[in-house]
Design a protein around this motif. Structure first.
Motif, mmCIF file in Angstrom:
data_model
loop_
_atom_site.group_PDB
_atom_site.id
_atom_site.type_symbol
_atom_site.label_atom_id
_atom_site.label_comp_id
_atom_site.label_asym_id
_atom_site.label_seq_id
_atom_site.Cartn_x
_atom_site.Cartn_y
_atom_site.Cartn_z
ATOM 1 N N ASN A 109 56.995 42.575 71.983
ATOM 2 C CA ASN A 109 57.839 43.027 70.881
ATOM 3 C C ASN A 109 59.333 42.961 71.205
ATOM 4 O OD1 ASN A 109 55.921 44.332 68.656
ATOM 5 N ND2 ASN A 109 55.054 44.794 70.662
ATOM 6 N N GLN A 120 62.430 50.740 66.677
ATOM 7 C CA GLN A 120 61.592 49.678 66.134
ATOM 8 C C GLN A 120 60.258 50.215 65.641
ATOM 9 O OE1 GLN A 120 62.040 46.113 68.477
ATOM 10 N NE2 GLN A 120 59.957 45.444 68.034
ATOM 11 N N ARG A 121 59.705 51.202 66.361
ATOM 12 C CA ARG A 121 58.384 51.744 65.997
ATOM 13 C C ARG A 121 58.490 52.884 64.995
ATOM 14 N NH1 ARG A 121 54.656 53.606 64.188
ATOM 15 N NH2 ARG A 121 52.522 53.835 64.973
ATOM 16 N N TYR A 122 59.547 53.691 65.096
ATOM 17 C CA TYR A 122 59.694 54.845 64.210
ATOM 18 C C TYR A 122 60.933 54.682 63.332
ATOM 19 C CZ TYR A 122 56.127 56.843 67.275
ATOM 20 O OH TYR A 122 54.971 57.071 67.984
ATOM 21 N N ASN A 123 62.058 55.288 63.724
ATOM 22 C CA ASN A 123 63.299 55.101 62.969
ATOM 23 C C ASN A 123 64.504 55.419 63.849
ATOM 24 O OD1 ASN A 123 63.680 57.936 62.975
ATOM 25 N ND2 ASN A 123 62.551 58.141 61.043
ATOM 26 N N LYS A 446 48.274 52.967 64.897
ATOM 27 C CA LYS A 446 49.205 52.442 63.903
ATOM 28 C C LYS A 446 49.605 53.463 62.842
ATOM 29 C CE LYS A 446 47.821 47.588 64.333
ATOM 30 N NZ LYS A 446 47.301 46.388 63.632
ATOM 31 N N THR A 449 53.412 58.358 62.384
ATOM 32 C CA THR A 449 54.600 58.293 61.536
ATOM 33 C C THR A 449 55.851 58.771 62.271
ATOM 34 O OG1 THR A 449 54.277 60.531 60.673
ATOM 35 C CG2 THR A 449 53.194 58.726 59.485
ATOM 36 N N SER A 450 57.000 58.477 61.664
ATOM 37 C CA SER A 450 58.280 58.878 62.248
ATOM 38 C C SER A 450 58.434 60.392 62.289
ATOM 39 C CB SER A 450 59.431 58.264 61.450
ATOM 40 O OG SER A 450 59.349 56.857 61.467
ATOM 41 N N GLN A 529 53.957 54.521 54.835
ATOM 42 C CA GLN A 529 53.528 53.361 55.621
ATOM 43 C C GLN A 529 54.316 53.282 56.927
ATOM 44 O OE1 GLN A 529 50.998 51.245 54.857
ATOM 45 N NE2 GLN A 529 50.585 52.558 53.077
ATOM 46 N N PRO A 530 53.699 53.669 58.061
ATOM 47 C CA PRO A 530 54.409 53.612 59.352
ATOM 48 C C PRO A 530 54.719 52.177 59.758
ATOM 49 C CG PRO A 530 52.408 54.951 59.489
ATOM 50 C CD PRO A 530 52.340 54.194 58.205
ATOM 51 N N LYS A 531 55.801 52.028 60.527
ATOM 52 C CA LYS A 531 56.125 50.713 61.095
ATOM 53 C C LYS A 531 55.235 50.476 62.307
ATOM 54 C CE LYS A 531 60.589 51.471 61.628
ATOM 55 N NZ LYS A 531 62.011 51.183 61.963
#
Length: 565
Positions: A109, A120-123, A446, A449-450, A529-531
């Motif tokens: 990644n 990148q994964r959360y915020n 997956k 969430t943030s 929708q989580p990243k």
């Protein structure tokens, strides 16, 4: 006698010249090769694509093994015994896990910093909060403790003023750090060579000294005598009635919080993973595996000398005055005391090895501080349009600022009161359970969430603080029969029952994971929708040599724990 001879100083300065000269050569070669030494931020912070597997492995160990091991862990060997080695031996297994499951996710990644992963994964909010957390932790706990413990050792051996020693170590580390990650990585190979050579020489002479006290000779005879005279210092699992149970609470070192300590440190730590993030996957894995083998050797270098010092102190070879500081017995003086009995020349070499470890660790920590501040705070908040050259300049300035802060803060932390190694582990443990929960669920679930990650960041820290101070309001003696509480050794706490910090970390980690799962399930049921990250099973498939090496590490660990259970 705390004084170096002329020959010792010659040996030490030859070491200094070798490392400095090699660092300058690497720096100039890099500049001449592509002209980007002062203008490419990725090259400066990561040495992207240029570190070999042996440089990565050496740099991992050089950055990890520092004053907290040489001074702090030897002190713990003096006070506790072989059980403190679990940090090193469990780290070897942890490195195998990190190389197998964590590094592929980072590289796939294109992740170069830990806050970048969180963004990148959360915020960005989670990433920014954690960037500030990490900076505070690295400067206030890690950098300062390395400086302070290193200065204690250098001062004890050379007789120089403690503050002067801190300043000298900081200046040397800054010189190395300003060359960037590539200079750090390749000079660390030399640092590790001196570290292992000098460390093994100290161990040899310490064990031989024990043997000679009983009319024998050789390290095996010395080791045999140590196991007889200090049998209580040769058990990996401490019983509940042990006075050091709060530091190493029984089976927790195998089944509980010790995993969080190691997996968070080796897998979610900018300071460590930065060495591998600029390489391809096979090179990164081989480098980390090399580091795992070196970790198996570390207790021989840092713990056995501490136990030998304990035996020599117990038998009256060393007087109490040599271990006293401010009127109290200070186990952290064990390694400096041993270095002072080395012969001329060899003392200079071991002194160089110790200094190498301190400087390498300081340089690695300072580079990571600079990387996080520059790429994750300055570039994203303060100057979003900064050029590559400007980023490198800011990184160098932040290195100097961090080191100055470390020198100013270190004398006021009271690190020596707890024992240096335990000080670092406990106070890092206030944030590591929440951080590790964020990372492990972010990697492999997956739906995370943030909001769940944000809760782990703040809620995990709050829960750690709550459990730390809970004994002041609630009698926890009812937890003692199951091993989750023991009488405090702090005179200020009047024998109240407290939770061992490793158990506290395990409890907080479970709390964070459960809370994150609940929050994430509620949010995803409402359409959030989580990243996600790019993750597939093929990423984790090891190549043959790595699989064989990993199997050897696991087999050796099994033997060690079986013998010293």
């Amino acid at each position: 006698m705390h004084q170096l001879s002329s020959l010792d100083y010659v040996v030490f300065f030859v070491y200094f010249l070798i490392v400095a000269g090699y660092g300058i050569w690497v720096y100039r070669r890099k500049t001449g090769h592509d002209g980007t030494a002062d203008g490419d931020s990725k090259d400066y912070f990561l040495a992207e694509g240029s570190l070999t597997w042996w440089a990565i492995g050496s740099s991992l160990i050089a950055s990890n093994i520092s004053a907290e091991q040489f001074v702090g862990m030897s002190g713990s060997g003096f006070a506790i015994g072989l059980a403190i080695s679990t940090y090193e031996w469990m780290a070897a297994l942890t490195l195998v896990i990190v190389a197998t499951f964590f590094i592929p996710v980072y590289l796939k990644n294109h992740i170069f910093t830990m806050p970048q992963f969180l963004s990148q994964r959360y915020n960005g909010t989670v990433a920014m909060i954690m960037a500030i957390f990490w900076l505070a932790l690295y400067v206030v706990v890690n950098l300062t403790s390395i400086l302070y413990l290193g200065a204690i050792a250098v001062s004890s051996i050379s007789g120089l003023n403690l503050q002067l020693c801190m300043i000298a170590l900081a200046v040397f580390a800054v010189i190395i750090t300003l060359g960037g990650m590539k200079v750090i990585g390749f000079t660390d190979v030399i640092q590790v060579f001196f570290l292992i050579l000098g460390g093994l020489a100290t161990t040899y002479l310490a064990l031989n000294m024990v043997a000679e006290h009983y009319g024998q000779s050789g390290v095996l005879a010395g080791f045999s005598q140590m196991t007889k005279l200090a049998d209580d210092h040769f058990h990996m699992i401490l019983k509940r009635d042990d006075s050091h149970y709060l530091d190493l609470p029984g089976l927790t070192v195998l089944l509980g919080g010790m995993w969080i300590v190691n997996l968070n440190y080796w897998g979610c730590n900018q300071y460590i993973t930065q060495r591998a993030l600029g390489a391809d996957l096979p090179t990164a894995r081989n480098g980390i595996l090399f580091a795992a083998f070196l970790k198996l050797l570390m207790p021989v270098i840092v713990v056995l000398p501490g136990i030998a010092a304990y035996v020599l102190y117990k038998e009256g070879v060393f007087g109490p005055a040599e271990f006293m500081q401010d009127g109290e017995l200070n186990p952290d003086r064990a390694y400096p005391v041993l270095l002072n009995i080395l012969p001329v020349g060899l003392k200079g070499l071991s002194f160089a090895a110790l200094t190498a470890a301190v400087v390498a660790s300081l340089a690695g920590k300072a580079n990571s501080i600079a990387t996080i501040f520059t790429l994750d705070i300055y570039k994203k908040v303060i100057n979003t349009g900064a050029s590559e050259k400007k980023l490198v300049s800011v990184g160098k300035i932040s290195v100097v600022v961090a080191m100055v802060l470390g020198v100013l803060i270190a004398p006021f932390l009271g690190i020596d009161k707890k024992g240096g190694f335990q000080f670092i582990q406990e106070y890092t443990g206030f944030v590591s359970p929440g951080i590790f929960a964020m990372f492990i669920l972010g990697f492999f679930w997956k739906k995370t969430t943030s909001s769940a990650a944000l809760f782990a960041t703040i809620g995990g820290f709050a829960a750690s603080v709550f459990l730390k101070f809970l004994p002041r309001f609630l009698d926890l003696s009812f937890l003692a029969p199951i091993g989750f509480a023991a009488p405090s050794t702090d005179p200020k706490e009047n024998g109240m029952y407290v939770i061992p910090f490793l158990d506290r970390m395990g409890i907080v980690f479970v709390f964070c994971v459960v809370a994150m799962v609940i929050i994430s399930l509620i949010e995803t049921s409402r359409g959030v929708q989580p990243k996600g990250l790019e993750v597939d099973a093929s990423m984790f498939r090891p190549h043959r040599s790595f699989a064989i090496g990993s199997a050897v590490v696991i087999a050796l660990l099994t033997v060690l724990y079986t013998v010293y259970w």
